[in-house]
Write a protein that holds these residues in place. Sequence first.
Motif, PDB file in Angstrom:
ATOM      1  N   THR A  44       0.842  -1.206   0.000  1.00 18.37           N
ATOM      2  CA  THR A  44       0.000   0.000   0.000  1.00 18.37           C
ATOM      3  C   THR A  44       0.871   1.247   0.000  1.00 18.37           C
ATOM      4  N   TRP A  45       0.494   2.203  -0.859  1.00 17.30           N
ATOM      5  CA  TRP A  45       1.184   3.499  -0.892  1.00 17.30           C
ATOM      6  C   TRP A  45       0.140   4.589  -1.091  1.00 17.30           C
ATOM      7  N   GLN A  46       0.111   5.535  -0.152  1.00 13.00           N
ATOM      8  CA  GLN A  46      -0.852   6.637  -0.177  1.00 13.00           C
ATOM      9  C   GLN A  46      -2.288   6.144  -0.350  1.00 13.00           C
ATOM     10  N   GLY A  47      -2.623   5.064   0.342  1.00 16.41           N
ATOM     11  CA  GLY A  47      -3.994   4.564   0.368  1.00 16.41           C
ATOM     12  C   GLY A  47      -4.372   3.631  -0.759  1.00 16.41           C
ATOM     13  N   THR A  48      -3.485   3.483  -1.767  1.00 13.59           N
ATOM     14  CA  THR A  48      -3.755   2.584  -2.896  1.00 13.59           C
ATOM     15  C   THR A  48      -2.944   1.306  -2.737  1.00 13.59           C
ATOM     16  N   ARG A  49      -3.589   0.172  -2.955  1.00 10.61           N
ATOM     17  CA  ARG A  49      -2.901  -1.113  -2.889  1.00 10.61           C
ATOM     18  C   ARG A  49      -2.408  -1.495  -4.281  1.00 10.61           C
ATOM     19  N   TYR A  50      -1.127  -1.801  -4.365  1.00 12.85           N
ATOM     20  CA  TYR A  50      -0.506  -2.143  -5.649  1.00 12.85           C
ATOM     21  C   TYR A  50       0.028  -3.569  -5.608  1.00 12.85           C
ATOM     22  N   TYR A  56      -8.142   1.007  -5.139  1.00 16.07           N
ATOM     23  CA  TYR A  56      -8.182   2.321  -4.511  1.00 16.07           C
ATOM     24  C   TYR A  56      -9.624   2.790  -4.299  1.00 16.07           C
ATOM     25  N   ASP A  57      -9.751   3.827  -3.501  1.00 16.44           N
ATOM     26  CA  ASP A  57     -11.044   4.417  -3.170  1.00 16.44           C
ATOM     27  C   ASP A  57     -11.496   5.282  -4.346  1.00 16.44           C
ATOM     28  N   LYS A  58     -12.375   4.756  -5.180  1.00 13.14           N
ATOM     29  CA  LYS A  58     -12.822   5.472  -6.369  1.00 13.14           C
ATOM     30  C   LYS A  58     -13.688   6.674  -6.000  1.00 13.14           C
ATOM     31  N   LYS A  59     -14.464   6.552  -4.962  1.00 12.48           N
ATOM     32  CA  LYS A  59     -15.306   7.668  -4.531  1.00 12.48           C
ATOM     33  C   LYS A  59     -14.441   8.864  -4.157  1.00 12.48           C
ATOM     34  N   CYS A  60     -13.377   8.614  -3.421  1.00  8.84           N
ATOM     35  CA  CYS A  60     -12.468   9.679  -3.017  1.00  8.84           C
ATOM     36  C   CYS A  60     -11.768  10.286  -4.225  1.00  8.84           C
ATOM     37  N   GLN A  61     -11.374   9.442  -5.183  1.00  9.86           N
ATOM     38  CA  GLN A  61     -10.695   9.944  -6.374  1.00  9.86           C
ATOM     39  C   GLN A  61     -11.607  10.843  -7.200  1.00  9.86           C
ATOM     40  N   LEU A  62     -12.866  10.439  -7.369  1.00 12.63           N
ATOM     41  CA  LEU A  62     -13.811  11.252  -8.131  1.00 12.63           C
ATOM     42  C   LEU A  62     -13.996  12.624  -7.498  1.00 12.63           C
ATOM     43  N   MET A  63     -14.000  12.662  -6.180  1.00 10.72           N
ATOM     44  CA  MET A  63     -14.172  13.920  -5.475  1.00 10.72           C
ATOM     45  C   MET A  63     -12.926  14.793  -5.589  1.00 10.72           C
ATOM     46  N   SER A  64     -11.750  14.213  -5.368  1.00 12.49           N
ATOM     47  CA  SER A  64     -10.519  15.007  -5.343  1.00 12.49           C
ATOM     48  C   SER A  64     -10.103  15.486  -6.737  1.00 12.49           C
TER      49      SER A  64
END
Length: 286
Positions: free
Chosen positions: A131-137, A153-161
């Motif tokens: 995991t790096w910055q909340g994303t699992r690779y 990764y958190d797609k909801k958070c990405q769409l917002m940011s």
Amino acid sequence: MEGVQVSIDRIVVEFTDVYWDFFNPFQLRLREYLNANLRLKEKGFKYHLHVRDRGHYLHISYQLTFVPKSRKNTLRIECHPDSLVHFYSWLKPIKDYAREILFVRCDVAFDIPLPISELFTLSLTGRNMHTWQGTRYSNKKHQRQVAGYSRVYDKKCQLMSRHRKVIEGELTRFEIVYAPDEKIPLEAIIQFPPKFNRFYLCTHLTHPEHLKPKQRERVSGLMSGELQQKDVSGYYRRLIVEEMRERPTLNFDEVAAAQWKEAITLPCAVLCGQINHLPVQVSHAG
């Protein structure tokens, strides 16, 4: 696991036997009208054009450096499927001049209506998920184009940011690179939905308190990013997999097969204008 939606986030396609007499004036027009950026490289493809226009992108590569000089060469494109529509007037002449149109790879996205904090993910083939910055690779950044490379990764958070887009409910995206062992004629790719069950486990972790203490400690560390997969012994990974399979689990193969036609129709329609349902013999990989 219910409510999972499948889509294609990025696709790579090759056009074979494209003549230099076509490519040279073509790249000049792209640079003039769309301000395309041209770069020359000594490895892989020699010519690289990157185009951005009104929120869409298109990357074009031409002429492999390791093949003998020829008047006709392979041309490769990479973009989001929606960008195929945007750049259609530019792509149509390539289609008309090419001998074949081949599917190389794509990113297959599984959108899961659950928070990432409730999803346990694990590689089943030795890839080191971290995991790096909340994303699992899985694996390293330079292996981004390798079959089976993934990120969660958190797609909801990405769409917002990124886009200031607010959606209801939770949304986690599990992206996996689909690259067959051999390139497949694009019109026949509908016959070959990706198969990822052998690569990854994705489980909805309900009631983690029911896990045995040592398993719960390792599962918690993997999900939070405090542990990398390589930090957990094979013995405990096997125990965890057995335990997790008792919970709601994403069947990648089944979900992808059910939605593959819808996901791949746009690229087939734009680039080759047809879909071939007749059997084609090629090697298949996730």
